[in-house]
Write an enzyme that holds these catalytic residues in place. Structure first.
Site, PDB file in Angstrom:
ATOM      1  CG  LEU A  47      -2.010   1.054   1.270  1.00  0.00           C
ATOM      2  CD1 LEU A  47      -2.987   0.850   0.111  1.00  0.00           C
ATOM      3  CD2 LEU A  47      -2.760   1.010   2.597  1.00  0.00           C
ATOM      4  CG  ASP A  48       1.911   2.874  -3.817  1.00  0.00           C
ATOM      5  OD1 ASP A  48       2.817   2.027  -3.751  1.00  0.00           O
ATOM      6  OD2 ASP A  48       1.201   3.051  -4.829  1.00  0.00           O
ATOM      7  NE  ARG A  49       6.738   9.003   2.466  1.00  0.00           N
ATOM      8  CZ  ARG A  49       7.776   9.801   2.280  1.00  0.00           C
ATOM      9  NH1 ARG A  49       8.557   9.641   1.216  1.00  0.00           N
ATOM     10  NH2 ARG A  49       8.049  10.760   3.146  1.00  0.00           N
ATOM     11  CG  ASP A  50       1.107   8.338  -2.788  1.00  0.00           C
ATOM     12  OD1 ASP A  50       1.067   7.087  -2.757  1.00  0.00           O
ATOM     13  OD2 ASP A  50       1.217   8.978  -3.851  1.00  0.00           O
ATOM     14  CB  SER A  51      -2.307   4.585  -0.779  1.00  0.00           C
ATOM     15  OG  SER A  51      -2.108   4.912  -2.142  1.00  0.00           O
TER      16      SER A  51
END
Length: 217
Positions: free
Chosen positions: A78-82
């Site tokens: 789960l991406d850093r910006d998600s």
């Protein structure tokens, strides 16, 4: 029905009605659970700007600041910006069930986009769009109200006052890099905020942002 170990609340299975497709995606390798160790499953509501791992040489925020549990690893990324649901476990078979091809595991995302998607845009998402790494599988896509359980993001999203925003509920059956963001941009409605709500039967129900709990599998 699953039961929480550290919470009295019970987990509710997540419905994927109207979000079913016939093909499913590939994901990464899994880790094996050491023999004779019980399976551990951790659900974490990952905040924005936190990496989905326990260490980082650059000193950025990681899971270690939130989860004092050793020997568990994230099923997928789960991406850093998600934001939203991250499932961590020491059970490789469970990781495979959640992430590998042919396992029929849907992942539900709530996505705030710039603009109000047209029916043509929604149909394109449902049928699959062609990205630079090939066509996507069919997906669930529908226009929804802002989620009642939504928490404030820190920092807030950047939005233009002259352009409205709206929310989509998107269900994917594959896990390409930044796929949701690329799909919504492809149909002309860039993603402003991305929250994963569910993976299979696991969901964010009653789990506050930045909190975790352990469940039985």
């Amino acid at each position: 029905m699953r039961q929480f170990i550290i919470s009295e609340n019970t987990m509710q299975k997540t419905s994927f009605r109207n979000h079913q497709v016939k093909r499913f995606s590939s994901q990464r390798s899994t880790r094996r659970k050491p023999e004779n160790q019980p399976t551990r499953v951790i659900l974490f509501n990952k905040p924005y700007d936190v990496l989905p791992q326990f260490t980082d040489e650059a000193g950025r925020k990681t899971l270690k600041e939130f989860i004092p549990v050793q020997g568990v690893y994230a099923a997928g990324r789960l991406d850093r910006d998600s934001e939203g649901l991250l499932v961590l476990t020491n059970n490789g078979a469970l990781q495979a069930r959640l992430t590998q091809p042919g396992k029929r595991t849907g992942k539900i995302y709530y996505v705030q986009v710039e603009g109000i998607p047209t029916q043509d845009a929604l149909e394109a998402l449902r049928n699959g769009v062609t990205l630079n790494d090939g066509p996507t599988l069919p997906a669930g896509a529908e226009l929804v109200d802002e989620p009642a359980w939504l928490w404030p993001r820190n920092p807030p999203i950047r939005e233009r006052k002259s352009i409205p925003t709206s929310w989509l509920k998107i269900t994917l059956y594959e896990g390409r890099n930044r796929q949701v963001r690329r799909m919504t941009a492809h149909v002309g409605f860039p993603t402003l905020r991305l929250i994963r709500y569910a993976m299979g039967d696991y969901s964010l129900d009653n789990l506050a942002n930045g909190e975790w709990r352990e469940v039985t599998d």
